[in-house]
Design a protein around this motif. Structure first.
Motif, PDB file in Angstrom:
ATOM      1  N   THR A 103      16.233 -28.312 -14.149  1.00 13.82           N
ATOM      2  CA  THR A 103      15.960 -27.106 -12.958  1.00 13.82           C
ATOM      3  C   THR A 103      16.244 -25.831 -13.497  1.00 13.82           C
ATOM      4  O   THR A 103      16.903 -25.465 -14.451  1.00 13.82           O
ATOM      5  CB  THR A 103      16.804 -27.496 -11.714  1.00 13.82           C
ATOM      6  OG1 THR A 103      16.535 -26.556 -10.707  1.00 13.82           O
ATOM      7  CG2 THR A 103      18.395 -27.465 -12.053  1.00 13.82           C
ATOM      8  N   ARG A 108      18.857 -24.225  -5.349  1.00  9.07           N
ATOM      9  CA  ARG A 108      17.758 -24.950  -4.786  1.00  9.07           C
ATOM     10  C   ARG A 108      17.711 -26.401  -5.202  1.00  9.07           C
ATOM     11  O   ARG A 108      17.715 -27.073  -3.949  1.00  9.07           O
ATOM     12  CB  ARG A 108      16.739 -24.435  -5.175  1.00  9.07           C
ATOM     13  CG  ARG A 108      15.207 -24.997  -4.667  1.00  9.07           C
ATOM     14  CD  ARG A 108      14.164 -24.741  -5.643  1.00  9.07           C
ATOM     15  NE  ARG A 108      14.235 -25.610  -6.872  1.00  9.07           N
ATOM     16  CZ  ARG A 108      13.835 -25.033  -7.891  1.00  9.07           C
ATOM     17  NH1 ARG A 108      13.316 -23.619  -8.006  1.00  9.07           N
ATOM     18  NH2 ARG A 108      13.727 -25.542  -9.201  1.00  9.07           N
ATOM     19  N   THR A 109      18.241 -26.956  -6.215  1.00  9.47           N
ATOM     20  CA  THR A 109      18.137 -28.130  -6.401  1.00  9.47           C
ATOM     21  C   THR A 109      19.286 -28.900  -5.529  1.00  9.47           C
ATOM     22  O   THR A 109      18.869 -29.957  -4.989  1.00  9.47           O
ATOM     23  CB  THR A 109      18.172 -28.482  -7.841  1.00  9.47           C
ATOM     24  OG1 THR A 109      17.036 -27.839  -8.638  1.00  9.47           O
ATOM     25  CG2 THR A 109      17.978 -30.209  -8.139  1.00  9.47           C
ATOM     26  N   ASP A 112      18.383 -29.342  -1.958  1.00  6.74           N
ATOM     27  CA  ASP A 112      17.451 -30.240  -1.715  1.00  6.74           C
ATOM     28  C   ASP A 112      17.797 -31.792  -1.974  1.00  6.74           C
ATOM     29  O   ASP A 112      17.581 -32.730  -1.087  1.00  6.74           O
ATOM     30  CB  ASP A 112      16.037 -30.041  -2.849  1.00  6.74           C
ATOM     31  CG  ASP A 112      15.396 -28.897  -2.261  1.00  6.74           C
ATOM     32  OD1 ASP A 112      15.562 -28.071  -1.499  1.00  6.74           O
ATOM     33  OD2 ASP A 112      14.505 -28.269  -3.297  1.00  6.74           O
ATOM     34  N   VAL A 113      18.416 -31.951  -2.955  1.00  4.33           N
ATOM     35  CA  VAL A 113      18.971 -33.331  -3.143  1.00  4.33           C
ATOM     36  C   VAL A 113      19.810 -33.955  -2.273  1.00  4.33           C
ATOM     37  O   VAL A 113      19.948 -35.007  -1.625  1.00  4.33           O
ATOM     38  CB  VAL A 113      19.583 -33.427  -4.479  1.00  4.33           C
ATOM     39  CG1 VAL A 113      20.378 -34.741  -4.709  1.00  4.33           C
ATOM     40  CG2 VAL A 113      18.477 -33.453  -5.396  1.00  4.33           C
ATOM     41  N   HIS A 115      20.049 -32.663   0.930  1.00 12.89           N
ATOM     42  CA  HIS A 115      19.486 -32.930   2.103  1.00 12.89           C
ATOM     43  C   HIS A 115      18.618 -34.387   2.100  1.00 12.89           C
ATOM     44  O   HIS A 115      18.767 -35.184   3.176  1.00 12.89           O
ATOM     45  CB  HIS A 115      18.364 -31.977   2.389  1.00 12.89           C
ATOM     46  CG  HIS A 115      17.241 -32.125   3.485  1.00 12.89           C
ATOM     47  ND1 HIS A 115      17.369 -32.056   4.619  1.00 12.89           N
ATOM     48  CD2 HIS A 115      15.803 -32.870   3.312  1.00 12.89           C
ATOM     49  CE1 HIS A 115      16.456 -32.666   5.471  1.00 12.89           C
ATOM     50  NE2 HIS A 115      15.609 -32.904   4.499  1.00 12.89           N
ATOM     51  N   LEU A 116      18.185 -35.029   0.814  1.00  8.94           N
ATOM     52  CA  LEU A 116      17.451 -36.207   0.867  1.00  8.94           C
ATOM     53  C   LEU A 116      18.477 -37.349   0.888  1.00  8.94           C
ATOM     54  O   LEU A 116      18.369 -38.217   1.728  1.00  8.94           O
ATOM     55  CB  LEU A 116      16.888 -36.223  -0.420  1.00  8.94           C
ATOM     56  CG  LEU A 116      15.847 -35.225  -0.457  1.00  8.94           C
ATOM     57  CD1 LEU A 116      14.964 -35.450  -2.047  1.00  8.94           C
ATOM     58  CD2 LEU A 116      14.547 -35.757   0.575  1.00  8.94           C
ATOM     59  N   ASN A 228      10.769 -35.503  -6.052  1.00  6.91           N
ATOM     60  CA  ASN A 228      11.288 -34.002  -6.245  1.00  6.91           C
ATOM     61  C   ASN A 228      11.209 -33.545  -7.451  1.00  6.91           C
ATOM     62  O   ASN A 228      11.328 -34.391  -8.558  1.00  6.91           O
ATOM     63  CB  ASN A 228      12.958 -34.122  -5.865  1.00  6.91           C
ATOM     64  CG  ASN A 228      13.511 -32.718  -5.899  1.00  6.91           C
ATOM     65  OD1 ASN A 228      13.661 -32.172  -6.852  1.00  6.91           O
ATOM     66  ND2 ASN A 228      13.682 -32.011  -4.949  1.00  6.91           N
ATOM     67  N   ASP A 230      12.446 -31.602  -9.504  1.00 13.05           N
ATOM     68  CA  ASP A 230      13.515 -31.031 -10.586  1.00 13.05           C
ATOM     69  C   ASP A 230      14.274 -32.437 -10.849  1.00 13.05           C
ATOM     70  O   ASP A 230      15.062 -32.369 -11.703  1.00 13.05           O
ATOM     71  CB  ASP A 230      14.380 -30.272  -9.741  1.00 13.05           C
ATOM     72  CG  ASP A 230      13.888 -29.018  -9.522  1.00 13.05           C
ATOM     73  OD1 ASP A 230      13.217 -28.607 -10.209  1.00 13.05           O
ATOM     74  OD2 ASP A 230      14.438 -28.178  -8.371  1.00 13.05           O
TER      75      ASP A 230
END
Length: 243
Positions: A103, A108-109, A112-113, A115-116, A228, A230
């Motif tokens: 990344t 940000r990564t 995002d991760v 959240h998933l 994703n 990243d």
């Protein structure tokens, strides 16, 4: 590599739609570029590049894309701001998940991760929370259509340093310690045996059998993580009745 067989994952990716294949191509291209930047353009002395090229071959990446990625690594500074990270967490029913991250924005990564994981019934954990459940291994996959003599193949790879070889239906899956990769690759090449896949990956010591809703959520989590940009690799210790 997930808990299910390596070949199951390869076949699934080969049959992916154009959008997914495009993302796979982009990720492997990025890995090639950074491997060249770090160790040069000759795979003979650059194990990371050798593995990236093997992954490109297994995923039918066009030669033009591979060459562009190599040239980018040789001539440009692109990729210099990328950071390599490992994330660990838990999927549905306590399954273990490890991620290789590449990344240019770790905040940000991470968001995002996280959240998933949350979206599909899991959670991002602390460093080391599941890493102890996995071992780094060299994995080779040989299709029976390419070489079907199990006894001869086993003799070749065991003499070259392999730990084990399993019959996985239409392929043989060979497992070894990472430092035996070059010797096994050379032994197979000497006999003219092409591999469907050859890589160093993380293999779970034990697997967790999932079914029903848990299996569905775990597959969706794995797919979302692989989507994703990243996330370079997803490793987990689950298997289903379909594996």
């Amino acid at each position: 590599m997930s808990g299910h067989s390596k070949w199951a994952n390869i076949k699934r990716k080969k049959g992916a739609n154009d959008a997914i294949r495009g993302r796979i191509t982009t990720k492997i291209g990025r890995e090639i570029t950074i491997a060249v930047r770090m160790g040069g353009g000759d795979p003979t002395g650059n194990m990371r590049l050798k593995l990236a090229l093997s992954k490109a071959k297994a995923n039918n990446i066009p030669k033009d894309n591979i060459n562009r990625a190599i040239q980018k690594g040789l001539g440009a500074s692109e990729g210099s701001n990328y950071e390599e990270l490992t994330y660990e967490g838990y999927g549905p029913a306590g399954t273990a998940v490890m991620l290789d991250i590449l990344t240019d924005n770790r905040n940000r990564t991470a968001a995002d991760v996280r959240h998933l994981f949350s979206k599909f019934g899991g959670n991002l954990g602390q460093d080391g929370c599941v890493g102890w459940m996995f071992n780094k291994k060299a994995i080779f996959v040989v299709e029976k259509e390419v070489f079907g003599d199990e006894d001869e193949l086993m003799e070749i790879v065991l003499e070259a340093g392999a730990d084990d070889m399993k019959d996985e239906g239409d392929v043989f899956e060979i497992t070894a310690e990472p430092d035996a990769f070059d010797a096994i690759e050379a032994a197979l090449a000497e006999k003219g045996i092409e591999t469907a896949s050859a890589e160093i990956t993380m293999v779970p010591e034990n697997t967790v059998k999932l079914s029903g809703e848990d299996a569905e959520k775990m597959q969706k989590l794995e797919d979302a993580l692989e989507d994703n940009d990243d996330v370079q690799n997803v490793y987990s210790n689950y298997e289903t009745d379909e594996d």
